[in-house]
Design an enzyme around this catalytic site. Structure first.
Site, PDB file in Angstrom:
ATOM      1  N   ASP A 224     -22.379 -13.950   5.009  1.00  0.00           N
ATOM      2  CA  ASP A 224     -23.333 -14.883   4.432  1.00  0.00           C
ATOM      3  C   ASP A 224     -22.517 -16.008   3.791  1.00  0.00           C
ATOM      4  OD1 ASP A 224     -25.578 -16.090   3.584  1.00  0.00           O
ATOM      5  OD2 ASP A 224     -26.195 -14.538   2.189  1.00  0.00           O
TER       6      ASP A 224
ATOM      7  N   HIS B 262     -28.225   8.274   4.261  1.00  0.00           N
ATOM      8  CA  HIS B 262     -29.512   8.552   4.921  1.00  0.00           C
ATOM      9  C   HIS B 262     -30.357   7.285   5.029  1.00  0.00           C
ATOM     10  CE1 HIS B 262     -33.379   9.985   6.025  1.00  0.00           C
ATOM     11  NE2 HIS B 262     -33.881   9.402   4.948  1.00  0.00           N
TER      12      HIS B 262
ATOM     13  N   CYS C   9     -34.510  13.374  10.772  1.00  0.00           N
ATOM     14  CA  CYS C   9     -33.284  12.568  10.746  1.00  0.00           C
ATOM     15  C   CYS C   9     -32.069  13.372  11.182  1.00  0.00           C
ATOM     16  CB  CYS C   9     -33.086  12.004   9.340  1.00  0.00           C
ATOM     17  SG  CYS C   9     -31.663  10.909   9.214  1.00  0.00           S
TER      18      CYS C   9
ATOM     19  N   GLN D  67     -34.741 -23.277   5.813  1.00  0.00           N
ATOM     20  CA  GLN D  67     -35.379 -23.178   4.506  1.00  0.00           C
ATOM     21  C   GLN D  67     -36.770 -23.807   4.595  1.00  0.00           C
ATOM     22  OE1 GLN D  67     -34.475 -21.435   1.970  1.00  0.00           O
ATOM     23  NE2 GLN D  67     -32.393 -20.865   2.613  1.00  0.00           N
TER      24      GLN D  67
ATOM     25  N   ASP E 102     -30.995  -7.805   7.252  1.00  0.00           N
ATOM     26  CA  ASP E 102     -30.020  -7.234   6.315  1.00  0.00           C
ATOM     27  C   ASP E 102     -30.724  -7.036   4.989  1.00  0.00           C
ATOM     28  OD1 ASP E 102     -29.760 -10.259   5.457  1.00  0.00           O
ATOM     29  OD2 ASP E 102     -28.838  -9.070   3.882  1.00  0.00           O
TER      30      ASP E 102
ATOM     31  N   GLY F 265     -34.712 -17.944   2.503  1.00  0.00           N
ATOM     32  CA  GLY F 265     -35.709 -18.325   1.516  1.00  0.00           C
ATOM     33  C   GLY F 265     -36.982 -17.512   1.576  1.00  0.00           C
TER      34      GLY F 265
ATOM     35  N   CYS G  51     -28.857  12.440  10.344  1.00  0.00           N
ATOM     36  CA  CYS G  51     -27.671  12.063   9.560  1.00  0.00           C
ATOM     37  C   CYS G  51     -27.056  13.285   8.891  1.00  0.00           C
ATOM     38  CB  CYS G  51     -28.004  10.985   8.533  1.00  0.00           C
ATOM     39  SG  CYS G  51     -28.780  11.584   7.028  1.00  0.00           S
TER      40      CYS G  51
ATOM     41  N   GLY H 111     -22.792 -17.726   0.977  1.00  0.00           N
ATOM     42  CA  GLY H 111     -22.663 -17.903  -0.465  1.00  0.00           C
ATOM     43  C   GLY H 111     -23.750 -18.777  -1.057  1.00  0.00           C
TER      44      GLY H 111
ATOM     45  N   CYS I  48     -29.176  14.873   6.067  1.00  0.00           N
ATOM     46  CA  CYS I  48     -30.362  15.643   6.457  1.00  0.00           C
ATOM     47  C   CYS I  48     -30.029  16.877   7.273  1.00  0.00           C
ATOM     48  CB  CYS I  48     -31.341  14.746   7.211  1.00  0.00           C
ATOM     49  SG  CYS I  48     -32.024  13.462   6.134  1.00  0.00           S
TER      50      CYS I  48
END
Lengths: 404, 404
Positions: free
Chosen positions: A90, A366, A335, A219, A297, A247, A337, A92, A340
């Site tokens: 990203d 998880h 799950c 934006q 993200d 935004g 993982c 900043g 789990c």
């Protein structure tokens, strides 16, 4: 390189693949957030084990600590954090506009105070691009001016116009760096040149013929006409290899976010991957994929995980609750993982009640896996043309009260 | 079962193997400490990856939280913490005598206050054995009376005599439980029976024909005659399958600890594994193996790791130091752990300076691996008869100043 291929569509929902220098990302995809060059509580080995394909790191944070020069000395961001798959940084912009403390915005630059030691720093669009070039992620983001969710039209327009002017400067600098021109050009009609003391950025060649792409950030707040105008003017500055929508998820009501996505969806070029920044929670991922988004993200899975809140197909579970005390069941029976498949809810609750570090890690693991699987399930449902039915069934189960 | 076989000796130093229900432990061996049913910051998968063969958990801590009943409901300690290799539980004696807060010691019991919520608890020798039986570790420890390192002879004798009387009670109760007799017998000549409200301990059968052994703990402070007498009287109460030496590394000067070990070494039966409790640091492990010790446990590797202090063959390294800022080298170039094979010192320093959770885990992982490798190297040197030479070379390198 940086090519996005559509594998399938199902209404506005899309399944695709994005080819990057460090690997290919299948979309829809959730990107875990490694703000300071580490996804909190998780190792690169954990991230590989749960199928993470693309990780986000933060330019602002790495710039103030340890500094991009240190990262470069240690072989660039991939080597630094031992992540050999695709990385995105990203710019900043979001941080300098959202973190507490001193901030002065001019047309040229944002001056701000480090949250670490209060020291003053300046980021220009050029500098943000240079820092990201030095870090060496696969995808860099343009430096943008972010306003709060409720910003009125003039405020949102002002920030959008600045973001567009900065986008031009970012793109120019990125093109210079890509051409191997380390010198900073003065901008036409602009007497303020980048400060002469800026060293030519050092970029370690981690990969042979490594390259980086730059994505713009749209934006415009929650103002649909602004968003549409901003999109068109951004596309006019292209070509781009991807588009981010910024935004949103910054305090506005949910229906406004969905409204913006609905308004943008028919206008977004099909050939570009669409990245909705800072989203999200499971329900938001589903709603955004329904509106044609490819990439996400968010810190929610790790932050919530550290607070003892776990995503499950039946809605969130607070593992600290007394009801889990002697519960031998896994956190999420669907799950795969490590958390789990290895531990009971009773043990996980004990870890949180006893304030053991392993708990933070196991719930983070998880939750990230949950979003990665959610994205993979959506991809599969899009490919078979079943996405609307899948989404309705998913939502019914997720929002059903008291099921866990 | 519980058989200890000597594979090789080299002077007083020994290499052996201890057969336990959940696996065989090669000695000398370092046991990571999982106080609350988790080795802080490490997962069972991590522990397997770094070759841990035996893990210690704490009776006091698990009794006050979550309670042995919860652990039993969740399938016993092995299942609870997902550790399928050997486990040892400390008896809680050390904790009730060393933790802050209210404590009342009588011949029958120790009454103490939980460090968690201040609630009052009582442990008798019988109860300590029952709690451990319910937890279901491979090795249980007798409930002992620990005094500080500098205790005078009368104080140390008093605690030792009580420890010996308690040992008889522990052994009797453990024999009853092993025979499948859940009822608590009144002790001969003792009007105070175990309280009638004590439920017969529930013990889940994790393994077919699972069994547990009980080891005595030798006390006696730093008084050699007391230690020798205590050892003989302990052996007279046997037979045992192992012996622990307690009350050392509790604040006394190092030479005193070594003096006690030197005095005990010729008197210890060769056929029993010898466990030096609460030790140690790398140099202490080497010194104790030189004096015939087989087993160790200590929180130092994980606690120091969380403080940014790493063991290396060249002595301890504080990873926070500025000198590591751009250091691309691994923490310990001789080490095969994930930390050392994946990350630079510069990155590890960044994690600590940025207060990232991954740093705590990576240094804990390395430090535990360091002690496990150290024990394995000693074993190899004993087997080839090179141990004294190996120890001298190891010590030279470890104590050489400023080498990292």
């Amino acid at each position: 390189m940086f090519e996005f291929t559509l594998d399938a569509t199902c209404g506005p929902a899309r399944a695709g693949r994005l080819a990057l220098p460090h690997g290919t990302v299948l979309t829809p995809a959730f990107m875990p957030v490694g703000t300071q060059g580490t996804v909190r509580a998780l190792s690169p080995q954990d991230l590989r084990a749960i199928g993470a394909e693309l990780v986000l790191a933060n330019t602002y944070h790495l710039h103030v600590r340890p500094g991009e020069g240190v990262v470069a000395q240690l072989g660039g961001l991939h080597r630094f954090m031992a992540w050999d798959r695709p990385l995105l940084t990203d710019s900043g912009g979001f941080q300098v506009f959202s973190l507490e403390g001193f901030r002065r915005v001019s047309e040229d630059a944002v001056e701000f105070q480090s949250h670490v030691d209060g020291s003053r720093h300046t980021l220009t669009p050029e500098r943000a691009v240079e820092v990201q070039w030095t870090l060496g992620a696969d995808i860099a983001m343009a430096f943008d001016h972010v306003v709060p969710g409720g910003a009125d039209e003039p405020t949102a327009r002002d920030a959008m116009e600045r973001t567009l002017r900065w986008l031009e400067r970012c793109a120019r600098r990125h093109a210079e760096l890509t051409r191997g021109d380390g010198k900073t050009e003065g901008r036409k009609g602009d007497a303020r040149e980048a400060p002469a003391r800026t060293p030519p950025p050092f970029r370690p060649s981690v990969l042979p013929s490594q390259s980086q792409t730059l994505w713009p950030i749209l934006q415009g707040g929650s103002h649909l006409a602004l968003r549409a105008e901003g999109l068109q003017r951004t596309l006019d500055l292209g070509p781009w290899t991807g588009l981010a929508i910024g935004g949103l998820a910054v305090g506005e009501p949910k229906h406004m976010m969905y409204g913006v996505l609905d308004a943008l969806a028919p206008r977004l070029p099909a050939a570009l991957p669409r990245y909705l920044m800072g989203v999200g929670f499971p329900g938001d991922l589903v709603a955004a994929v329904e509106r044609g988004i490819d990439l996400f993200d968010c810190v929610a899975p790790t932050r919530n995980g550290r607070n003892g809140s776990a995503f499950t197909p039946d809605g969130p579970v607070n593992i600290r609750n007394a009801e889990h005390r002697e519960d031998p069941r896994p956190l999420d029976a669907t799950c795969d993982c490590e958390t789990c498949t290895t531990f009971s809810r009773g043990y996980l609750r004990h870890l949180f009640v006893a304030e053991e570090l392993l708990g933070l890690r196991l719930l983070s693991l998880h939750n990230v896996r949950f979003l990665i699987r959610l994205a993979a399930e959506m991809r599969a449902a899009i490919a078979t043309g079943e996405f609307p039915r899948w989404a309705a069934a998913w939502r019914r189960r997720y929002t059903q009260p008291g099921s866990t």
